[in-house]
Scaffold this active site. Structure first.
Site, PDB file in Angstrom:
ATOM      1  N   LEU A 210       0.614  -1.385   0.102  1.00 29.18           N
ATOM      2  CA  LEU A 210       0.179  -0.050   0.118  1.00 29.18           C
ATOM      3  C   LEU A 210       1.059   1.241   0.039  1.00 29.18           C
ATOM      4  CD1 LEU A 210      -2.988  -0.886   2.768  1.00 29.18           C
ATOM      5  CD2 LEU A 210      -2.802  -1.541  -0.100  1.00 29.18           C
ATOM      6  N   HIS A 211       0.305   2.486  -0.804  1.00 25.78           N
ATOM      7  CA  HIS A 211       0.931   3.823  -0.643  1.00 25.78           C
ATOM      8  C   HIS A 211       0.282   4.311  -0.392  1.00 25.78           C
ATOM      9  CE1 HIS A 211      -0.095   3.618  -4.968  1.00 25.78           C
ATOM     10  NE2 HIS A 211       0.475   2.332  -4.934  1.00 25.78           N
TER      11      HIS A 211
ATOM     12  N   HIS B 195      -3.233   4.167  -2.360  1.00 26.64           N
ATOM     13  CA  HIS B 195      -4.121   3.261  -1.933  1.00 26.64           C
ATOM     14  C   HIS B 195      -5.054   4.221  -0.741  1.00 26.64           C
ATOM     15  CE1 HIS B 195      -1.276   0.058  -3.565  1.00 26.64           C
ATOM     16  NE2 HIS B 195      -2.470  -0.097  -3.792  1.00 26.64           N
TER      17      HIS B 195
ATOM     18  N   GLN C  44      -4.314 -13.431 -12.697  1.00 29.44           N
ATOM     19  CA  GLN C  44      -4.299 -11.820 -13.236  1.00 29.44           C
ATOM     20  C   GLN C  44      -3.407 -11.518 -14.376  1.00 29.44           C
ATOM     21  OE1 GLN C  44      -5.383  -9.183 -10.662  1.00 29.44           O
ATOM     22  NE2 GLN C  44      -3.789  -7.475 -10.930  1.00 29.44           N
TER      23      GLN C  44
ATOM     24  N   LYS D 144      -7.409   6.007 -10.887  1.00 29.29           N
ATOM     25  CA  LYS D 144      -7.519   6.641 -12.696  1.00 29.29           C
ATOM     26  C   LYS D 144      -6.690   6.217 -13.308  1.00 29.29           C
ATOM     27  CE  LYS D 144     -11.199  10.357 -12.820  1.00 29.29           C
ATOM     28  NZ  LYS D 144     -11.762  12.186 -12.577  1.00 29.29           N
ATOM     29  N   LYS D 145      -5.627   5.973 -12.661  1.00 29.27           N
ATOM     30  CA  LYS D 145      -4.253   5.701 -13.608  1.00 29.27           C
ATOM     31  C   LYS D 145      -3.975   4.027 -13.961  1.00 29.27           C
ATOM     32  CE  LYS D 145      -0.546   2.890 -11.111  1.00 29.27           C
ATOM     33  NZ  LYS D 145      -0.735   2.205 -12.098  1.00 29.27           N
TER      34      LYS D 145
ATOM     35  N   SER E  49       2.951   0.539  -6.992  1.00 31.06           N
ATOM     36  CA  SER E  49       3.592  -0.525  -6.451  1.00 31.06           C
ATOM     37  C   SER E  49       5.284  -1.111  -6.856  1.00 31.06           C
ATOM     38  CB  SER E  49       3.034  -1.730  -5.987  1.00 31.06           C
ATOM     39  OG  SER E  49       1.734  -1.359  -5.134  1.00 31.06           O
TER      40      SER E  49
END
Length: 273
Positions: A30-31, A34, A58, A145-146, A183
């Protein structure tokens, strides 16, 4: 903060509290990006649930599933300090069985851009998001949105499958130098990080061209490619919000998207105009 790993136990708990629920699905490490999702969820809901699950379906063969950054204890502390009410921390066996019902990405939108170079990637994304949404049954779910294509496909899935959850897009959070938080940024060496800023520069240049009323998609993307060189470019595209190619950028209905490799690290970024 309550922590669950069993999906059924979490479902029962959330059903009994009878409150609005904001949900932030993550793959951990997490950053601030998040945390911005958590803050938005806290503003709009009575209870905030975060999931941490590195989803194996994925990742394609040869990708970085085993090496994907995992910081479980740090992530738990970040969630606690951010005011998360419930943390869902399942293992693969809690989510998947040996004989799975399949969920496929749409044949067009799911196999362009990132889906073109990573066939079946979005099958895995949509499958796990569907599962998580069914487990948590949130009022609203929050996505950055990234990852614009992912956001588009999840919104499409919710619409086409008549799901009741509201999908809330949240603006990209950037580091001081402008690099979009990810990440995967931890993979970059100092020289590679400087190279990665070409992605930011290309998008800045595109924005400047648009501000000068240069709206031809080919002119804009050609200039972006010059700035990105010599990075390995997966795509540079200008699409409308329905993810269809457009020859002339439509202000208020367009996204400019970039995916490029810096060393072996795949980085995504975009601007919404």
């Amino acid at each position: 903060m309550k922590i669950f790993s069993n999906p059924q136990e979490l479902k029962i708990y959330l059903k009994e509290i009878d409150k609005t629920v904001g949900f932030v699905p993550t793959m951990g490490a997490l950053h601030e990006g998040h945390i911005s999702l958590v803050k938005k969820a806290k503003e709009q809901n009575e209870v905030v649930v975060v999931s941490i699950f590195v989803n194996p379906t994925q990742f394609l063969k040869g990708e970085d599933f085993e090496k994907y950054p995992r910081k479980d204890e740090a992530d738990k502390q970040i969630c606690k300090l951010s005011g998360v009410d419930v943390l869902f921390f399942p293992q693969a066996e809690d989510i998947y069985t040996d004989d799975e019902v399949s969920l496929n990405a749409p044949r067009i939108r799911g196999f362009v851009l990132e889906g073109n170079s990573r066939p079946s990637h979005f099958d895995g994304v949509l499958t796990v998001v569907m599962k998580l949404l069914n487990i948590v049954n949130p009022t609203r779910a929050y996505f950055g949105k990234k990852d614009a294509q992912q956001l588009n496909l999840i919104s499409l899935m919710v619409k086409q499958l008549f799901m009741s959850v509201e999908i809330v897009p949240v603006d990209t959070v950037r580091e001081k130098d402008g690099l979009a938080l990810s990440s995967r940024n931890v993979y970059l060496s100092s020289p590679q990080r400087k190279e990665a800023l070409k992605i930011v520069s290309s998008l800045h240049s595109a924005g400047m061209m648009v501000s000068k009323n240069i709206l031809n998609s080919e002119l804009i993307t050609n200039e972006m490619r010059k700035i990105l060189a010599p990075l390995e470019i997966s795509y540079v595209e200008i699409l409308n919000r329905d993810f269809q190619k457009i020859e002339i950028l439509e202000i208020g209905n367009s996204v400019i998207l970039v995916e490029a490799k810096v060393g072996v690290t795949r980085l995504l970024d975009n601007i919404w105009l």
